[in-house]
Design an enzyme around this catalytic site. Structure first.
Site, PDB file in Angstrom:
ATOM      1  N   VAL A  12       0.840  -1.218   0.000  1.00  0.00           N
ATOM      2  CA  VAL A  12       0.000   0.000   0.000  1.00  0.00           C
ATOM      3  C   VAL A  12       0.870   1.262   0.000  1.00  0.00           C
ATOM      4  CG1 VAL A  12      -1.835   1.256   1.185  1.00  0.00           C
ATOM      5  CG2 VAL A  12      -1.865  -1.239   1.167  1.00  0.00           C
ATOM      6  N   GLY A 129     -10.930  -1.401   0.938  1.00  0.00           N
ATOM      7  CA  GLY A 129      -9.864  -1.010   0.002  1.00  0.00           C
ATOM      8  C   GLY A 129     -10.240   0.254  -0.767  1.00  0.00           C
ATOM      9  N   ILE A 131     -13.006   1.031  -2.189  1.00  0.00           N
ATOM     10  CA  ILE A 131     -14.438   1.402  -2.194  1.00  0.00           C
ATOM     11  C   ILE A 131     -14.689   2.512  -1.177  1.00  0.00           C
ATOM     12  CG2 ILE A 131     -16.797   0.560  -1.870  1.00  0.00           C
ATOM     13  CD1 ILE A 131     -15.716  -2.279  -2.065  1.00  0.00           C
ATOM     14  N   GLU A 185      -2.930 -10.589   3.855  1.00  0.00           N
ATOM     15  CA  GLU A 185      -2.191  -9.948   4.935  1.00  0.00           C
ATOM     16  C   GLU A 185      -0.816 -10.591   5.060  1.00  0.00           C
ATOM     17  OE1 GLU A 185      -3.624  -7.310   7.022  1.00  0.00           O
ATOM     18  OE2 GLU A 185      -4.686  -7.452   5.141  1.00  0.00           O
ATOM     19  N   ASP A 196      -9.613 -10.358   9.793  1.00  0.00           N
ATOM     20  CA  ASP A 196      -9.567  -9.118   9.003  1.00  0.00           C
ATOM     21  C   ASP A 196     -10.994  -8.616   8.714  1.00  0.00           C
ATOM     22  OD1 ASP A 196      -7.922  -7.258   7.128  1.00  0.00           O
ATOM     23  OD2 ASP A 196      -9.473  -8.090   5.826  1.00  0.00           O
ATOM     24  N   LYS A 200     -13.075  -5.160  10.132  1.00  0.00           N
ATOM     25  CA  LYS A 200     -13.754  -4.199   9.256  1.00  0.00           C
ATOM     26  C   LYS A 200     -15.226  -4.017   9.649  1.00  0.00           C
ATOM     27  CE  LYS A 200     -10.529  -5.127   5.512  1.00  0.00           C
ATOM     28  NZ  LYS A 200     -10.207  -6.068   4.432  1.00  0.00           N
TER      29      LYS A 200
HETATM   30  N1  HSE Z   1      -5.978  -8.785   3.257  1.00  0.00           N
HETATM   31  C1  HSE Z   1      -6.991  -7.838   3.012  1.00  0.00           C
HETATM   32  C2  HSE Z   1      -8.021  -8.453   2.093  1.00  0.00           C
HETATM   33  C3  HSE Z   1      -6.404  -6.615   2.393  1.00  0.00           C
HETATM   34  O1  HSE Z   1      -7.728  -9.508   1.529  1.00  0.00           O
HETATM   35  O2  HSE Z   1      -9.116  -7.931   1.965  1.00  0.00           O
HETATM   36  C4  HSE Z   1      -7.342  -5.450   2.343  1.00  0.00           C
HETATM   37  O3  HSE Z   1      -7.771  -5.055   3.601  1.00  0.00           O
END
Ligand code: HSE
Length: 409
Positions: A12, A129, A131, A185, A196, A200
């Site tokens: 990133v 990401g 969006i 990740e 993950d 979110k």
């Molecule tokens: N590892 C995360 C995914 C990256 O696959 O969505 C983006 O947050």
């Protein structure tokens, strides 16, 4: 000129530097000043980078530089990200981050510090990401009381499940491919075990309901137990398997929040969101369903959201952006056993459907292998009740191979 520092030059971070350099003119025309990358923090060397001479290994050089007004944290992980971000905000510098782990763990505290020092703390890239979702929820949907949010929030697992569904690829091979493409990740366990996606949905829930929801309070399951057999049965039931993060507001004021794989009916708007794409449905009391769709992982899509936040900071040095929630605890979250779902169950053994009907009442079933392998779906029931009935079924001699929630999405 606005000087910024980027902490981290990984997937990133290098994307952020690339966009700031290649889109310099476009960004200049937006804020009337150049966004200048004054420093990049990374322990590695990047001699071929066009900004190779601006790399440092020492955060002190950045925090003590009064010209640097925006700090971009794209290192990931909790430490030292947390310490660096906290110090930056305390010093009155604005911070932009893509780090969902950081926001999910310390969001309330960091937002409070930002408020105190009149700095901005923005994290659009932490969910979805490329969006736009944080800003639309915080601004465009602000008139709504949010009833529910449900989404495919992890690109890696969605990529893996898509490869399993469309190409019959084995789990391990699909994961390797996702890693090569830069979606996963650093430790892909965070993707495949659901953490993950959980972080979110916690960020979205905190934003929607105004109180921090910590990942530890959320029942989380990943996709490691999903087999090609389940994928095929799901298709026969008219569904696809997706890893879903979902939060629902209940009439008693509490919330029902979960991250788990679910059978999603083919007619659902989330069913056709494939590969590394993410899709997020926000149900507002005024708007009804609003669906956000796009690339949820990858270098430039994620960097695009980070750069938009940098621009926002540059436009709001004097009057900070309102983005806030207070600290919270798990007292407003119902226990997973109270959460209501219809369930998919795959079993082995003779007479398993007759036995299942005795315990669950009427079920819908599909059998294969001469009736010895069967999958069935139940009516909606509280999860705690389901697990008790499942134990009765096992005690009755039926081998339970897998269970998956059915998302009413
Ligand atoms: N590892 C995360 C995914 C990256 O696959 O969505 C983006 O947050």
């Amino acid at each position: 000129m606005v000087s910024v520092a980027i902490l981290g030059h990984g997937v990133v971070g290098s994307g952020v530097a690339e966009i700031l350099l290649t889109h310099k003119q476009k960004l200049f025309s937006r804020i009337g000043e150049e966004i200048y990358i004054k420093k990049v923090l990374d322990l590695r060397e990047f001699p071929d980078s066009p900004i190779a001479n601006r790399f440092t290994k020492d955060f002190e050089e950045i925090i003590n530089d009064l010209e640097i007004r925006v700090i971009v944290e794209v290192m990931g992980g909790l430490h030292p990200s947390y310490e660096f971000v906290k110090r930056s905000l305390k010093a009155g510098k604005s911070v932009v981050t893509s780090n969902k782990e950081l926001v999910a763990a310390y969001g309330a505290e960091l937002l409070a510090i930002a408020k105190e020092t009149n700095a901005n703390f923005l994290f659009e890239a932490s969910v979805g990401g490329g969006i736009p979702i944080i800003r639309p929820m915080n601004q465009c949907l602000v008139a709504n009381i949010v009833d529910e949010i449900a989404g495919i929030l992890n690109g890696t697992t969605n990529f893996i499940l898509t490869k399993m569904i469309e190409d019959g690829m084995q789990f391990e091979d699909a994961l390797k491919l996702a890693q090569e493409l830069g979606f996963a990740e650093r430790n892909p366990a965070a993707d495949i075990e659901g953490h993950d996606a959980c972080r979110k949905i916690c960020i979205l829930a905190s934003l929607a309901f105004g109180k921090h929801v910590y990942p530890e309070s959320v029942h989380t399951e990943g996709i490691t137990h999903i087999t090609l057999e389940d994928v095929k049965y799901a298709e026969k039931f008219g569904c696809v398997i997706k890893l879903i993060g979902r939060v629902k507001k209940l009439s008693n004021g509490k919330i029902d929040i979960i991250t788990a794989p679910m059978l999603v009916p083919a007619k659902s708007q989330l069913a056709n969101i494939d590969s590394e794409f993410n899709g997020i449905m926000v149900r507002g009391d005024c708007t009804g369903d609003v669906v956000f769709y796009g690339k949820g992982a990858g270098k430039l899509p994620t960097a695009s959201a980070v750069v938009a936040d940098i621009v926002d900071c540059c436009q709001h040095f004097k009057e900070r952006r309102f983005l806030f929630w207070t600290d919270g605890n798990s007292s407003n979250i119902i226990h997973v056993n109270e959460s209501i779902f219809a369930m998919y169950v795959r079993v082995k053994g003779a007479d398993s459907i007759a036995k299942a009907e005795k315990i669950f009442g009427s079920v819908q079933s599909i059998s294969s292998n001469g009736g010895n392998r069967v999958a069935f779906t139940t009516e909606e029931l509280p999860y705690g009740e389901f697990t008790k009935k499942l134990q009765q079924l096992a005690a009755d001699g039926v081998e339970i191979c897998s269970t998956i929630r059915i998302g009413n999405l």
